[in-house]
Motif scaffolding. Structure first.
Motif, short mmCIF file in Angstrom:
data_model
loop_
_atom_site.label_atom_id
_atom_site.label_comp_id
_atom_site.label_asym_id
_atom_site.label_seq_id
_atom_site.Cartn_x
_atom_site.Cartn_y
_atom_site.Cartn_z
N LYS A 25 0.83 -1.21 0.00
CA LYS A 25 0.00 0.00 0.00
C LYS A 25 0.86 1.26 0.00
CE LYS A 25 -3.97 -2.14 2.27
NZ LYS A 25 -4.86 -2.17 3.46
N LYS A 26 1.97 1.20 0.72
CA LYS A 26 2.88 2.34 0.74
C LYS A 26 3.48 2.56 -0.65
CE LYS A 26 6.96 4.26 3.03
NZ LYS A 26 7.99 4.05 4.07
N GLN A 27 3.88 1.47 -1.32
CA GLN A 27 4.42 1.59 -2.67
C GLN A 27 3.39 2.18 -3.62
OE1 GLN A 27 7.76 1.02 -3.33
NE2 GLN A 27 7.64 0.87 -1.11
N PRO A 34 0.26 0.37 -12.47
CA PRO A 34 -0.27 0.50 -13.83
C PRO A 34 -1.77 0.23 -13.87
CG PRO A 34 1.03 -1.52 -13.59
CD PRO A 34 1.24 -0.73 -12.36
N GLN A 35 -2.43 0.85 -14.84
CA GLN A 35 -3.85 0.62 -15.04
C GLN A 35 -4.05 -0.78 -15.64
OE1 GLN A 35 -6.66 3.17 -15.19
NE2 GLN A 35 -5.41 4.51 -13.93
N LYS A 36 -5.00 -1.52 -15.10
CA LYS A 36 -5.32 -2.86 -15.59
C LYS A 36 -4.06 -3.68 -15.82
CE LYS A 36 -8.88 -3.71 -18.09
NZ LYS A 36 -9.79 -4.18 -17.02
N PRO A 37 -3.30 -3.95 -14.76
CA PRO A 37 -2.04 -4.68 -14.90
C PRO A 37 -2.25 -6.17 -15.08
CG PRO A 37 -2.50 -4.33 -12.59
CD PRO A 37 -3.60 -3.62 -13.36
N ALA A 78 -7.06 -11.14 -0.58
CA ALA A 78 -7.54 -10.89 -1.95
C ALA A 78 -8.17 -9.51 -2.10
CB ALA A 78 -8.54 -11.96 -2.37
N ASP A 79 -8.90 -9.06 -1.07
CA ASP A 79 -9.56 -7.76 -1.16
C ASP A 79 -8.56 -6.61 -1.15
OD1 ASP A 79 -12.07 -8.91 -1.24
OD2 ASP A 79 -12.35 -8.82 0.92
N PHE A 83 -8.27 -7.27 -6.02
CA PHE A 83 -9.38 -6.51 -6.59
C PHE A 83 -9.13 -5.00 -6.75
CE2 PHE A 83 -11.42 -10.13 -4.21
CZ PHE A 83 -11.46 -10.97 -5.32
N PRO A 84 -8.42 -4.35 -5.83
CA PRO A 84 -8.20 -2.91 -6.00
C PRO A 84 -7.43 -2.55 -7.28
CG PRO A 84 -7.74 -3.55 -3.73
CD PRO A 84 -7.90 -4.81 -4.52
#
Length: 212
Positions: A25-27, A34-37, A78-79, A83-84
Motif C-alpha cells: 500500500k505504501k508503494q 499500472p492501469q489494468k495490470p 484478496a480484497d 481486486f483494488p
C-alpha cells in the motif's frame, strides 16, 4: 469487544504478513500502479523476481508476491492485493508453502484451497483470465515432491475443465534428462531460483500473457 492491535507484534500475530501488505500500500501511494495490470500474486518465487518486468517488456506487470505465503493467505488478502488493482489478468504461483502445514496437507487439500481462491476471485471478477503456474521442484522440497506433483496434476485437470483458467507446467522443464532436479538453477538454499531458473520460466509464461 475487539480492539485494534496496540503494537507491531500483536498486529503480526493477528494478521500474518500484515507488514508486507502495508508495504504494498505504501508503494502504491508513492507510485501509482499500472492501469489494468497483469497481476502476479503468490509466494517467494514471485517475491524474489524483482526484475520480472525486464523479462516481459511491453507487458504491464505488477508483482504482489509475498514470501512465505500459502494459498489461504492469498485468499485472506484478496480484497487488498487483487481486486483494488482491477487486473486484466492474474498469474498465480503458490502452493509450496502449504505443505509446511503438516502431514494432513495432501494434494487434495491443495486443490481445495486453490478452488476456494479461484472461486472467490470469480465471485468478484467473473471474466478475468487466471493463470496458475505449477509448483516447481527444488532440492529443498525433495520429501514432498510426490505430493506436489499430484497437486499439480489435480490443478491442471481442474484448469482444463474450467473457463478462463490456464495452467503452465514449469515442473518438468526444471529437471535433468534422468528426471533429477537441476541444482544449477537454484541459490545456495536449494529452494529459491537464480537467474537461470527464471530464464527457464520466461518462455513458458510469455505465451500466456495478455496484451489486451
Amino acid at each position: 469487544m475487539l480492539t485494534a492491535p496496540t503494537n507491531t507484534t500483536q498486529a503480526q500475530a493477528a494478521a500474518p504478513f500484515a507488514n508486507e501488505i502495508a508495504w504494498f500500500k505504501k508503494q502504491d501511494s508513492i507510485k501509482a500502479p499500472p492501469q489494468k495490470p497483469i497481476l502476479f500474486i503468490g509466494s517467494s518465487s514471485f517475491t524474489n523476481w524483482k526484475d520480472v518486468q525486464d523479462y516481459f517488456p511491453g507487458y504491464p506487470i505488477l508483482n504482489r508476491g509475498f514470501g512465505g505465503s500459502s494459498l489461504p493467505h492469498l485468499l485472506l488478502y484478496a480484497d487488498e492485493i487483487i481486486f483494488p488493482y482491477n487486473p486484466k489478468q492474474i498469474v498465480i504461483y503458490c502452493g509450496e508453502n502449504d505443505f509446511g502445514g503438516g502431514p494432513q496437507i495432501t494434494a487434495d487439500s491443495i486443490l481445495v484451497r486453490f478452488k476456494r481462491l479461484h472461486n472467490y476471485i470469480r465471485s468478484k471478477m467473473p471474466k478475468v483470465p487466471i493463470v496458475y503456474i505449477s509448483m516447481k521442484p527444488s532440492p529443498f522440497r525433495q520429501k514432498v515432491l510426490p505430493q506436489m506433483q499430484a497437486a499439480n496434476e489435480l490443478i491442471k485437470t481442474f484448469a482444463n475443465r474450467t473457463k478462463r483458467l490456464e495452467y503452465i507446467d514449469v515442473y518438468s522443464h526444471m529437471l535433468n534428462a534422468d528426471g533429477s532436479i537441476r541444482e544449477d538453477i537454484f541459490l545456495s538454499d536449494k529452494l529459491h531460483m537464480n537467474k537461470q531458473g527464471y530464464a527457464i520460466w520466461q518462455p513458458l509464461i510469455a505465451p500466456y500473457l495478455r496484451r489486451k
